[in-house]
Design an enzyme around this catalytic site. Structure first.
Site, PDB file in Angstrom:
ATOM      1  N   HIS A 116       0.908  -1.192  -0.008  1.00  0.00           N
ATOM      2  CA  HIS A 116      -0.005   0.045   0.004  1.00  0.00           C
ATOM      3  C   HIS A 116       0.948   1.254  -0.137  1.00  0.00           C
ATOM      4  O   HIS A 116       1.823   1.211   0.547  1.00  0.00           O
ATOM      5  CB  HIS A 116      -0.873   0.164   1.115  1.00  0.00           C
ATOM      6  CG  HIS A 116      -2.194  -0.951   0.988  1.00  0.00           C
ATOM      7  ND1 HIS A 116      -2.849  -1.166   2.344  1.00  0.00           N
ATOM      8  CD2 HIS A 116      -2.824  -1.078  -0.075  1.00  0.00           C
ATOM      9  CE1 HIS A 116      -3.889  -2.087   1.913  1.00  0.00           C
ATOM     10  NE2 HIS A 116      -4.088  -1.560   0.444  1.00  0.00           N
TER      11      HIS A 116
ATOM     12  N   CYS B   4      -2.232   2.652   8.923  1.00  0.00           N
ATOM     13  CA  CYS B   4      -3.312   1.655   8.857  1.00  0.00           C
ATOM     14  C   CYS B   4      -4.359   1.706   9.488  1.00  0.00           C
ATOM     15  O   CYS B   4      -5.512   1.490   9.233  1.00  0.00           O
ATOM     16  CB  CYS B   4      -2.630   0.314   8.477  1.00  0.00           C
ATOM     17  SG  CYS B   4      -1.523  -0.044   7.194  1.00  0.00           S
TER      18      CYS B   4
END
Length: 300
Positions: free
Chosen positions: A187, A290
């Site tokens: 990511h 996150c």
């Protein structure tokens, strides 16, 4: 609550004399999810090893320290209820992307996380956000980062390049595509940290970032170097402990205690690193950012 050591705010005169920039803290609003059901039963990234035991109570305790730290800094934190069978809901950054009260929903690549998308969109709608259902595969703020008035958008492992076009249509902003090439950094928020959340009036003249060059292909490195010549370039040793998976309010930067090189770089630039250990949640391939979704604009 243990938040690690902090550097006191430096008076403007002292900061100027030392060549350091005085940083201004910005009030932030975040969405988090308590990891009551956290475990690792499947593997969808290199960090997840189902054979390795996890400690849910420890994950909750570490998460609570992060939550308490945000509140102690004066930020607002909203909570979405965890759902049994969805252990990765704790990684709220993947649940959508929110600007000016518009919430662009997530459409997850892997079926294990697919039910999270509707759950987050239902929450956004209930809170008064204007929800946009995604057509293309994307994993929200995991791959989309707002830097000033520009959206940096990652692709290569999770979000598709088509989602970048969709993102541009939804928000009407410049979208800069970046290609991730190292599976450890699947990511964008594992390889780039936005250090300045507010650009322009009340914020900095030009928002800056920190990034891990080795996580990107050559063209993306060229683009980042050209657009952000003053960016902090972080060493692989700090990236490998999810040092860049951090959250910044413009002055305080919440980072992994193992990212010691990045800590020193932040201090040199006048930021205040705050060390929070989320080692248990790293077993699921997630860290501080996150677990933190930025809520910008409307909503109650």
């Amino acid at each position: 609550m243990t938040t690690g050591h902090q550097t006191p705010t430096i008076p403007a005169a002292t900061a100027a004399a030392s060549g350091r920039t005085e940083r201004v803290q910005q009030h932030r609003r975040y969405l988090m999810c308590r990891p009551e059901h956290f475990t690792v039963t499947y593997s969808i990234n290199p960090w997840m090893e189902p054979a390795k035991p996890t400690d849910t109570a420890k994950a909750v305790a570490q998460w609570q320290t992060l939550y308490d730290t945000y509140l102690s800094l004066g930020h607002e934190v909203e909570l979405i209820d965890p759902i049994p069978g969805l252990p990765d809901m704790v990684y709220t950054a993947n649940g959508g992307f929110v600007i000016d009260g518009v919430a662009y929903g997530a459409r997850f690549r892997f079926p294990e996380r697919a039910p999270e998308g509707p759950a987050f969109m239902e929450w956004f709608g209930a809170q008064g956000f204007d929800v946009v259902d995604p057509v293309e595969v994307n994993e929200g703020e995991g791959d989309f980062l707002l830097v000033g008035d520009t959206i940096l958008a990652g692709t290569g492992f999770r979000s598709t390049g088509d989602s970048h076009r969709e993102l541009r249509d939804v928000f009407g902003k410049e979208v800069v595509s970046l290609t991730l090439t190292d599976p450890r950094f699947y990511h964008l928020d594992t390889a780039i940290s936005v250090l300045d959340p507010v650009e322009g009036p009340g914020g900095v003249e030009r928002a800056n970032i920190a990034y891990l060059p080795g996580a990107f292909d050559a063209e993306s490195r060229r683009v980042l170097a050209e657009r952000y010549p003053d960016a902090i370039q972080v060493a692989d040793a700090d990236g490998a402990v999810f040092g860049l998976n951090s959250a910044s309010d413009g002055r305080n930067v919440i980072i992994s205690p193992r990212a010691t090189g990045f800590e020193a770089q932040l201090r040199e630039r006048g930021y205040t690193p705050i060390m929070i250990d989320l080692s248990e949640l790293l077993l699921g391939g997630g860290g501080i950012k996150c677990c933190t979704l930025e809520l910008r604009g409307a909503g109650s």
